[in-house]
Scaffold this motif. Structure first.
Motif, PDB file in Angstrom:
ATOM      1  N   MET A 172      48.937 -39.191  17.135  1.00  0.00           N
ATOM      2  CA  MET A 172      48.856 -38.540  15.856  1.00  0.00           C
ATOM      3  C   MET A 172      47.379 -38.266  15.537  1.00  0.00           C
ATOM      4  SD  MET A 172      50.138 -40.043  12.283  1.00  0.00           S
ATOM      5  CE  MET A 172      51.413 -39.084  11.577  1.00  0.00           C
ATOM      6  N   PRO A 173      47.005 -36.993  15.300  1.00  0.00           N
ATOM      7  CA  PRO A 173      45.602 -36.667  15.047  1.00  0.00           C
ATOM      8  C   PRO A 173      45.163 -37.135  13.661  1.00  0.00           C
ATOM      9  CG  PRO A 173      46.944 -34.719  14.860  1.00  0.00           C
ATOM     10  CD  PRO A 173      47.837 -35.808  15.360  1.00  0.00           C
ATOM     11  N   ILE A 174      43.886 -37.382  13.532  1.00  0.00           N
ATOM     12  CA  ILE A 174      43.312 -37.756  12.249  1.00  0.00           C
ATOM     13  C   ILE A 174      42.924 -36.474  11.514  1.00  0.00           C
ATOM     14  CG2 ILE A 174      41.376 -38.916  11.132  1.00  0.00           C
ATOM     15  CD1 ILE A 174      41.320 -40.822  13.503  1.00  0.00           C
ATOM     16  N   THR A 175      43.361 -36.334  10.276  1.00  0.00           N
ATOM     17  CA  THR A 175      43.067 -35.147   9.494  1.00  0.00           C
ATOM     18  C   THR A 175      42.285 -35.527   8.249  1.00  0.00           C
ATOM     19  OG1 THR A 175      45.134 -35.304   8.278  1.00  0.00           O
ATOM     20  CG2 THR A 175      45.142 -33.956  10.279  1.00  0.00           C
ATOM     21  N   PHE A 176      41.528 -34.569   7.756  1.00  0.00           N
ATOM     22  CA  PHE A 176      40.774 -34.760   6.528  1.00  0.00           C
ATOM     23  C   PHE A 176      40.829 -33.477   5.727  1.00  0.00           C
ATOM     24  CE2 PHE A 176      36.788 -34.076   4.207  1.00  0.00           C
ATOM     25  CZ  PHE A 176      36.830 -35.157   3.347  1.00  0.00           C
ATOM     26  N   ARG A 177      41.166 -33.587   4.454  1.00  0.00           N
ATOM     27  CA  ARG A 177      41.175 -32.435   3.553  1.00  0.00           C
ATOM     28  C   ARG A 177      40.940 -32.950   2.150  1.00  0.00           C
ATOM     29  NH1 ARG A 177      44.159 -29.589   0.015  1.00  0.00           N
ATOM     30  NH2 ARG A 177      43.965 -27.337   0.083  1.00  0.00           N
ATOM     31  N   LYS A 178      39.999 -32.335   1.453  1.00  0.00           N
ATOM     32  CA  LYS A 178      39.695 -32.722   0.085  1.00  0.00           C
ATOM     33  C   LYS A 178      39.468 -31.473  -0.744  1.00  0.00           C
ATOM     34  CE  LYS A 178      38.760 -35.709  -3.112  1.00  0.00           C
ATOM     35  NZ  LYS A 178      39.800 -36.477  -3.722  1.00  0.00           N
ATOM     36  N   SER A 179      39.955 -31.470  -1.974  1.00  0.00           N
ATOM     37  CA  SER A 179      39.832 -30.332  -2.863  1.00  0.00           C
ATOM     38  C   SER A 179      39.177 -30.796  -4.161  1.00  0.00           C
ATOM     39  CB  SER A 179      41.218 -29.750  -3.137  1.00  0.00           C
ATOM     40  OG  SER A 179      41.125 -28.623  -3.948  1.00  0.00           O
ATOM     41  N   PHE A 180      38.162 -30.045  -4.613  1.00  0.00           N
ATOM     42  CA  PHE A 180      37.453 -30.360  -5.838  1.00  0.00           C
ATOM     43  C   PHE A 180      37.565 -29.194  -6.800  1.00  0.00           C
ATOM     44  CE2 PHE A 180      35.156 -32.466  -2.420  1.00  0.00           C
ATOM     45  CZ  PHE A 180      35.118 -33.777  -2.885  1.00  0.00           C
ATOM     46  N   ARG A 181      37.829 -29.493  -8.050  1.00  0.00           N
ATOM     47  CA  ARG A 181      37.834 -28.451  -9.086  1.00  0.00           C
ATOM     48  C   ARG A 181      36.427 -28.389  -9.663  1.00  0.00           C
ATOM     49  NH1 ARG A 181      41.474 -28.498 -14.515  1.00  0.00           N
ATOM     50  NH2 ARG A 181      40.278 -26.871 -15.542  1.00  0.00           N
ATOM     51  N   ILE A 182      35.724 -27.283  -9.399  1.00  0.00           N
ATOM     52  CA  ILE A 182      34.342 -27.130  -9.835  1.00  0.00           C
ATOM     53  C   ILE A 182      34.295 -26.648 -11.287  1.00  0.00           C
ATOM     54  CG2 ILE A 182      32.196 -25.904  -9.411  1.00  0.00           C
ATOM     55  CD1 ILE A 182      33.020 -25.722  -6.504  1.00  0.00           C
ATOM     56  N   LEU A 183      34.989 -25.576 -11.580  1.00  0.00           N
ATOM     57  CA  LEU A 183      35.110 -24.990 -12.909  1.00  0.00           C
ATOM     58  C   LEU A 183      36.568 -24.598 -13.107  1.00  0.00           C
ATOM     59  CD1 LEU A 183      32.069 -22.532 -12.720  1.00  0.00           C
ATOM     60  CD2 LEU A 183      32.167 -24.624 -14.058  1.00  0.00           C
ATOM     61  N   PRO A 184      36.972 -24.313 -14.332  1.00  0.00           N
ATOM     62  CA  PRO A 184      38.341 -23.820 -14.503  1.00  0.00           C
ATOM     63  C   PRO A 184      38.551 -22.537 -13.706  1.00  0.00           C
ATOM     64  CG  PRO A 184      37.411 -24.439 -16.613  1.00  0.00           C
ATOM     65  CD  PRO A 184      36.302 -24.522 -15.609  1.00  0.00           C
ATOM     66  N   GLY A 185      39.513 -22.548 -12.825  1.00  0.00           N
ATOM     67  CA  GLY A 185      39.812 -21.386 -11.996  1.00  0.00           C
ATOM     68  C   GLY A 185      39.019 -21.306 -10.710  1.00  0.00           C
ATOM     69  N   VAL A 186      38.156 -22.300 -10.415  1.00  0.00           N
ATOM     70  CA  VAL A 186      37.353 -22.307  -9.193  1.00  0.00           C
ATOM     71  C   VAL A 186      37.556 -23.646  -8.491  1.00  0.00           C
ATOM     72  CG1 VAL A 186      35.047 -22.126  -8.207  1.00  0.00           C
ATOM     73  CG2 VAL A 186      35.628 -20.810 -10.244  1.00  0.00           C
ATOM     74  N   ARG A 187      37.913 -23.571  -7.211  1.00  0.00           N
ATOM     75  CA  ARG A 187      38.195 -24.785  -6.444  1.00  0.00           C
ATOM     76  C   ARG A 187      37.461 -24.743  -5.112  1.00  0.00           C
ATOM     77  NH1 ARG A 187      42.099 -28.614  -6.999  1.00  0.00           N
ATOM     78  NH2 ARG A 187      42.924 -27.503  -8.780  1.00  0.00           N
ATOM     79  N   LEU A 188      36.853 -25.874  -4.731  1.00  0.00           N
ATOM     80  CA  LEU A 188      36.179 -26.030  -3.451  1.00  0.00           C
ATOM     81  C   LEU A 188      37.053 -26.900  -2.568  1.00  0.00           C
ATOM     82  CD1 LEU A 188      33.634 -25.708  -1.641  1.00  0.00           C
ATOM     83  CD2 LEU A 188      32.801 -27.821  -2.690  1.00  0.00           C
ATOM     84  N   ASN A 189      37.439 -26.374  -1.402  1.00  0.00           N
ATOM     85  CA  ASN A 189      38.282 -27.089  -0.455  1.00  0.00           C
ATOM     86  C   ASN A 189      37.456 -27.416   0.786  1.00  0.00           C
ATOM     87  OD1 ASN A 189      40.775 -26.552  -2.003  1.00  0.00           O
ATOM     88  ND2 ASN A 189      40.298 -24.461  -1.453  1.00  0.00           N
ATOM     89  N   ILE A 190      37.496 -28.661   1.209  1.00  0.00           N
ATOM     90  CA  ILE A 190      36.731 -29.104   2.370  1.00  0.00           C
ATOM     91  C   ILE A 190      37.697 -29.751   3.358  1.00  0.00           C
ATOM     92  CG2 ILE A 190      34.896 -30.619   3.174  1.00  0.00           C
ATOM     93  CD1 ILE A 190      33.710 -30.475   0.382  1.00  0.00           C
ATOM     94  N   ASN A 191      37.569 -29.348   4.634  1.00  0.00           N
ATOM     95  CA  ASN A 191      38.297 -30.048   5.678  1.00  0.00           C
ATOM     96  C   ASN A 191      37.322 -30.418   6.779  1.00  0.00           C
ATOM     97  OD1 ASN A 191      38.053 -27.886   7.497  1.00  0.00           O
ATOM     98  ND2 ASN A 191      39.965 -26.981   6.822  1.00  0.00           N
ATOM     99  N   ARG A 192      37.820 -30.898   7.869  1.00  0.00           N
ATOM    100  CA  ARG A 192      36.968 -31.439   8.925  1.00  0.00           C
ATOM    101  C   ARG A 192      36.050 -30.394   9.549  1.00  0.00           C
ATOM    102  NH1 ARG A 192      39.437 -33.847  14.327  1.00  0.00           N
ATOM    103  NH2 ARG A 192      40.015 -31.678  14.358  1.00  0.00           N
ATOM    104  N   ARG A 193      36.462 -29.151   9.633  1.00  0.00           N
ATOM    105  CA  ARG A 193      35.689 -28.129  10.338  1.00  0.00           C
ATOM    106  C   ARG A 193      35.067 -27.065   9.457  1.00  0.00           C
ATOM    107  NH1 ARG A 193      39.146 -26.863  15.768  1.00  0.00           N
ATOM    108  NH2 ARG A 193      39.129 -28.992  16.544  1.00  0.00           N
ATOM    109  N   SER A 194      35.550 -26.872   8.231  1.00  0.00           N
ATOM    110  CA  SER A 194      35.043 -25.780   7.403  1.00  0.00           C
ATOM    111  C   SER A 194      35.233 -26.108   5.925  1.00  0.00           C
ATOM    112  CB  SER A 194      35.754 -24.481   7.745  1.00  0.00           C
ATOM    113  OG  SER A 194      37.118 -24.560   7.392  1.00  0.00           O
ATOM    114  N   TRP A 195      34.797 -25.181   5.093  1.00  0.00           N
ATOM    115  CA  TRP A 195      34.997 -25.279   3.656  1.00  0.00           C
ATOM    116  C   TRP A 195      35.436 -23.912   3.152  1.00  0.00           C
ATOM    117  CZ3 TRP A 195      32.054 -21.915   0.870  1.00  0.00           C
ATOM    118  CH2 TRP A 195      30.920 -21.423   1.489  1.00  0.00           C
ATOM    119  N   SER A 196      36.037 -23.884   1.972  1.00  0.00           N
ATOM    120  CA  SER A 196      36.449 -22.613   1.383  1.00  0.00           C
ATOM    121  C   SER A 196      36.344 -22.696  -0.129  1.00  0.00           C
ATOM    122  CB  SER A 196      37.875 -22.244   1.800  1.00  0.00           C
ATOM    123  OG  SER A 196      38.792 -23.175   1.290  1.00  0.00           O
ATOM    124  N   LEU A 197      36.223 -21.545  -0.742  1.00  0.00           N
ATOM    125  CA  LEU A 197      36.104 -21.420  -2.180  1.00  0.00           C
ATOM    126  C   LEU A 197      37.241 -20.545  -2.671  1.00  0.00           C
ATOM    127  CD1 LEU A 197      34.093 -22.329  -4.367  1.00  0.00           C
ATOM    128  CD2 LEU A 197      33.040 -20.090  -4.159  1.00  0.00           C
TER     129      LEU A 197
END
Length: 65
Positions: free
Chosen positions: A1-26
């Motif tokens: 079973m692979p190890i996964t990582f994913r975290k999501s942060f709410r920066i402002l209302p309507g704006v979210r920063l998503n981070i995983n092991r290899r990249s990030w997205s807005l």
């Protein structure tokens, strides 16, 4: 079973920063309209939830520099 990582942060209302092991997205929008996501890998997605079991999504890929 692979190890996964994913975290999501709410920066402002309507704006979210998503981070995983290899990249990030807005992600912006999405409450009552289209949602736009831009990833560090060059992927851009526009999506919208429609009533019932329907939805719409369009993804484009740009070249990384």
């Amino acid at each position: 079973m692979p190890i996964t990582f994913r975290k999501s942060f709410r920066i402002l209302p309507g704006v979210r920063l998503n981070i995983n092991r290899r990249s990030w997205s807005l992600t912006t929008g999405g409450s009552n309209g289209p949602r736009r996501t831009t990833s560090s890998t060059g992927r851009r997605t526009t999506s919208m939830d429609l009533p019932g079991p329907f939805g719409w999504r369009r993804t484009t890929r740009t070249r990384r520099r």
